[in-house]
Design an enzyme around this catalytic site. Structure first.
Site, PDB file in Angstrom:
ATOM      1  CE1 TYR A  16      -3.966  -2.053   0.310  1.00 40.62           C
ATOM      2  CE2 TYR A  16      -2.804  -3.162   2.094  1.00 40.62           C
ATOM      3  CZ  TYR A  16      -3.858  -3.105   1.191  1.00 40.62           C
ATOM      4  OH  TYR A  16      -4.794  -4.101   1.188  1.00 40.62           O
ATOM      5  CG  HIS A  21      -7.272   4.711   0.656  1.00 39.74           C
ATOM      6  ND1 HIS A  21      -8.086   5.827   0.709  1.00 39.74           N
ATOM      7  CD2 HIS A  21      -8.008   3.716   1.242  1.00 39.74           C
ATOM      8  CE1 HIS A  21      -9.234   5.516   1.302  1.00 39.74           C
ATOM      9  NE2 HIS A  21      -9.210   4.244   1.636  1.00 39.74           N
ATOM     10  CG  PHE A  66      -5.745  -3.056   7.120  1.00 39.66           C
ATOM     11  CD1 PHE A  66      -5.128  -2.859   5.893  1.00 39.66           C
ATOM     12  CD2 PHE A  66      -5.261  -4.041   7.964  1.00 39.66           C
ATOM     13  CE1 PHE A  66      -4.059  -3.654   5.498  1.00 39.66           C
ATOM     14  CE2 PHE A  66      -4.192  -4.845   7.578  1.00 39.66           C
ATOM     15  CZ  PHE A  66      -3.587  -4.646   6.339  1.00 39.66           C
ATOM     16  CG  ASN A  68     -12.255  -0.788   6.422  1.00 36.43           C
ATOM     17  OD1 ASN A  68     -11.082  -1.100   6.641  1.00 36.43           O
ATOM     18  ND2 ASN A  68     -13.022  -1.465   5.590  1.00 36.43           N
TER      19      ASN A  68
END
Length: 192
Positions: A16, A21, A66, A68
């Site tokens: 990531y 994001h 993470f 959420n």
């Protein structure tokens, strides 16, 4: 000293690292590198570091839950360090703003951002500061935010991170209204 929490949102793990994001993580890294701080410690379901600067006790946090579940990490810090909710600034990506733009905002909803939604749900309050980083939009939103910056965006990324970093410095030193007047709507892309 006033305690102030600065949270950068993102997802942990090398896959990531340079995704849109993760711009919250990237901004925090840029900001603390510029101050030659790098003693990140593991705690609060994330990694954090602290610094006494700008007449404040600053607490930098990168949740590793993470996206959420970001709120779980933020809630632990706020609770254990007794941080006032309104002395919290959350830095994250915004698909509704064009790439390269920054904007401070206080309170409000989550704008469809799952990390921000998680923070609001966990702390039961929406009255915290946000620094939204425009990443623009493209195709499927989930694929877009989880993919890496394209070549043009990547070439502007350092300038974008510097703009955000300067904006945060202004926010901490001169206060929110000055920072909003000076930086809201500012972009690394020159408007014709």
């Amino acid at each position: 000293l006033e305690k102030f929490l600065i949270v950068g949102l993102g997802n942990p793990g090398p896959q990531y690292e340079l995704t849109r994001h993760n711009i919250g993580f990237l901004v925090l890294d840029f900001f603390v590198d510029a101050l030659s701080l790098n003693d990140w410690k593991k705690k609060f379901k994330g990694i954090y570091l602290t610094a006494n600067i700008f007449d404040k006790f600053l607490f930098f946090l990168k949740p590793h839950t993470f996206m959420n579940k970001s709120g779980e990490s933020v809630k632990e810090v706020i609770r254990k360090e007794s941080i006032v909710i309104s002395s919290t600034l959350v830095v994250y990506d915004d698909v509704d703003m064009e790439f390269g733009k920054v904007k401070f905002k206080f309170g409000g909803g989550d704008g469809g951002h799952k990390g921000v939604r998680s923070i609001i749900n966990e702390i039961g309050d929406r009255d915290f500061w946000r620094l939204k980083m425009g990443i623009g939009r493209g195709g499927d939103t989930v694929d877009y935010v989880l993919s890496r910056f394209d070549e043009e965006q990547f070439s502007l990324l350092d300038d974008f991170l510097k703009l955000a970093s300067d904006a945060i410095t202004c926010f901490l030193k001169e206060g929110p209204s000055k920072a909003m007047n000076e930086y809201n709507g500012r972009s690394v892309i020159a408007n014709d």
